[in-house]
Enzyme design. Sequence first.
Site, PDB file in Angstrom:
ATOM      1  CD  GLU A 182      -7.705   1.746  -6.806  1.00 36.07           C
ATOM      2  OE1 GLU A 182      -6.825   1.135  -6.187  1.00 36.07           O
ATOM      3  OE2 GLU A 182      -8.803   2.060  -6.300  1.00 36.07           O
TER       4      GLU A 182
ATOM      5  CD  GLU B  62      -0.397   7.146 -12.053  1.00 37.01           C
ATOM      6  OE1 GLU B  62      -1.034   6.449 -12.834  1.00 37.01           O
ATOM      7  OE2 GLU B  62       0.296   6.674 -11.138  1.00 37.01           O
TER       8      GLU B  62
ATOM      9  CB  SER C  35      -0.906  -0.048   1.217  1.00 34.46           C
ATOM     10  OG  SER C  35      -1.896   0.928   1.095  1.00 34.46           O
ATOM     11  CG  LEU C  36       0.672   4.256  -2.333  1.00 31.41           C
ATOM     12  CD1 LEU C  36      -0.136   5.221  -3.193  1.00 31.41           C
ATOM     13  CD2 LEU C  36       2.142   4.303  -2.734  1.00 31.41           C
TER      14      LEU C  36
ATOM     15  CE  LYS D  46      -4.548   6.613  -2.023  1.00 31.51           C
ATOM     16  NZ  LYS D  46      -5.829   5.927  -1.881  1.00 31.51           N
TER      17      LYS D  46
ATOM     18  NE  ARG E  98      -2.804  -3.531  -0.817  1.00 32.09           N
ATOM     19  CZ  ARG E  98      -2.893  -3.434   0.497  1.00 32.09           C
ATOM     20  NH1 ARG E  98      -4.062  -3.324   1.071  1.00 32.09           N
ATOM     21  NH2 ARG E  98      -1.804  -3.450   1.247  1.00 32.09           N
TER      22      ARG E  98
ATOM     23  CE  LYS F 243      -6.542   9.247   1.880  1.00 34.48           C
ATOM     24  NZ  LYS F 243      -6.831   7.816   1.913  1.00 34.48           N
TER      25      LYS F 243
ATOM     26  CE  LYS G 254       2.514   5.137  -8.198  1.00 34.68           C
ATOM     27  NZ  LYS G 254       1.690   4.543  -9.225  1.00 34.68           N
TER      28      LYS G 254
HETATM   29  S1  IVH Z   1       0.483   3.033  -6.409  1.00 36.64           S
HETATM   30  C1  IVH Z   1       3.311   0.079  -4.125  1.00 36.64           C
HETATM   31  N1  IVH Z   1      -1.037   4.679  -7.804  1.00 36.64           N
HETATM   32  O1  IVH Z   1      -4.315   3.559  -3.404  1.00 36.64           O
HETATM   33  C2  IVH Z   1       2.411   1.190  -4.471  1.00 36.64           C
HETATM   34  N2  IVH Z   1      -2.037   3.447  -6.027  1.00 36.64           N
HETATM   35  O2  IVH Z   1      -3.556   3.894  -0.610  1.00 36.64           O
HETATM   36  C3  IVH Z   1       1.192   0.782  -5.160  1.00 36.64           C
HETATM   37  N3  IVH Z   1      -4.428   3.830  -5.761  1.00 36.64           N
HETATM   38  O3  IVH Z   1      -3.694   0.138  -2.805  1.00 36.64           O
HETATM   39  C4  IVH Z   1       0.134   1.798  -5.225  1.00 36.64           C
HETATM   40  N4  IVH Z   1      -4.674   5.251  -7.432  1.00 36.64           N
HETATM   41  O4  IVH Z   1      -5.220   0.702  -4.770  1.00 36.64           O
HETATM   42  C5  IVH Z   1      -0.980   3.795  -6.780  1.00 36.64           C
HETATM   43  N5  IVH Z   1      -2.275   6.123  -9.135  1.00 36.64           N
HETATM   44  C6  IVH Z   1      -2.223   5.242  -8.127  1.00 36.64           C
HETATM   45  C7  IVH Z   1      -3.360   4.895  -7.372  1.00 36.64           C
HETATM   46  C8  IVH Z   1      -3.213   3.987  -6.318  1.00 36.64           C
HETATM   47  C9  IVH Z   1      -5.287   4.598  -6.454  1.00 36.64           C
HETATM   48  C10 IVH Z   1      -4.796   2.988  -4.593  1.00 36.64           C
HETATM   49  C11 IVH Z   1      -4.187   1.613  -4.662  1.00 36.64           C
HETATM   50  C12 IVH Z   1      -3.456   1.396  -3.366  1.00 36.64           C
HETATM   51  C13 IVH Z   1      -4.007   2.509  -2.516  1.00 36.64           C
HETATM   52  C14 IVH Z   1      -2.983   2.968  -1.489  1.00 36.64           C
END
Ligand code: IVH
Length: 244
Positions: free
Chosen positions: A96, A36, A4-5, A38, A59, A237, A213
């Site tokens: 997603e 990007e 996750s992030l 979220k 997930r 967020k 990222k």
């Molecule tokens: S990167 C290892 N990029 O947010 C990192 N996540 O809070 C992988 N999410 O579980 C995540 N948009 O489902 C990434 N542009 C985006 C995203 C994204 C939505 C969701 C994702 C993750 C969650 C983390």
Amino acid sequence: PILSLANAFSADDVRAWYERILKLDERVASARFVVEPKIDGLSVILHYRSGRFVQGATRGDGEQGEDVTANLRTIRSIPLHLAQAPVPDLLAVRGEVVMLRADFEALNHQQRARGEKLFVNPRNAAAGSLRQLDPRITAGRRLTFFAYGLGVAEAPLKLKNQSHVLDYINKNGFRVARERAVVRGAAGLLQYYHQIAGARAALPYDIDGVVYKVDSLAAQQQLGYVSRAPRFAIAHKFPAEEAT
Ligand code: IVH
């Protein structure tokens, strides 16, 4: 594990994260960041063997998710075959599943006309539609998949940065957020946050923030991970929306 992030809730949190990774790697000072929206949907992971979609799961808790392969097969934006070379023996695509706002409105309109229960928001509607036991019900709901990254790739794809990963995914027929961009410096990150916050209401899907990222995959490897989240990425967020 499906990671996750970590979250940032303020400009100070973002600057602190930037300073932290800059201390670990001075090249961050001139580094590019992929930024990007979220997307606020359901996190899923898709497995392709020799270019063929074989399995997809939610997930879940990052260790164990739900196998929703049959339902994912009904989503038109999930390619069943990958055509773009090189095609690895095994490839995991992360993204997603959402219900676009317009499709959500249409679904609730139909539910109302039939005297059935209304869905609270697009995320709930997407979750309810994806976790159906009968894939025919899922097929009747309009769901959309947006990809944002790759998991395992055997053999490795030799891509050098995250923007190339997104281009590769996109060429293979996946939808990738149009609003993605590449920026530099903490100021560039925060400017993007404000740009997307301003565009939020007009986007076709719900978002709950933006994701930053480090673009270079070598630098990502170097920065590594802390517990369950990468150091090279963070979610910034938006404040929670209030509704009555
Ligand atoms: S990167 C290892 N990029 O947010 C990192 N996540 O809070 C992988 N999410 O579980 C995540 N948009 O489902 C990434 N542009 C985006 C995203 C994204 C939505 C969701 C994702 C993750 C969650 C983390």
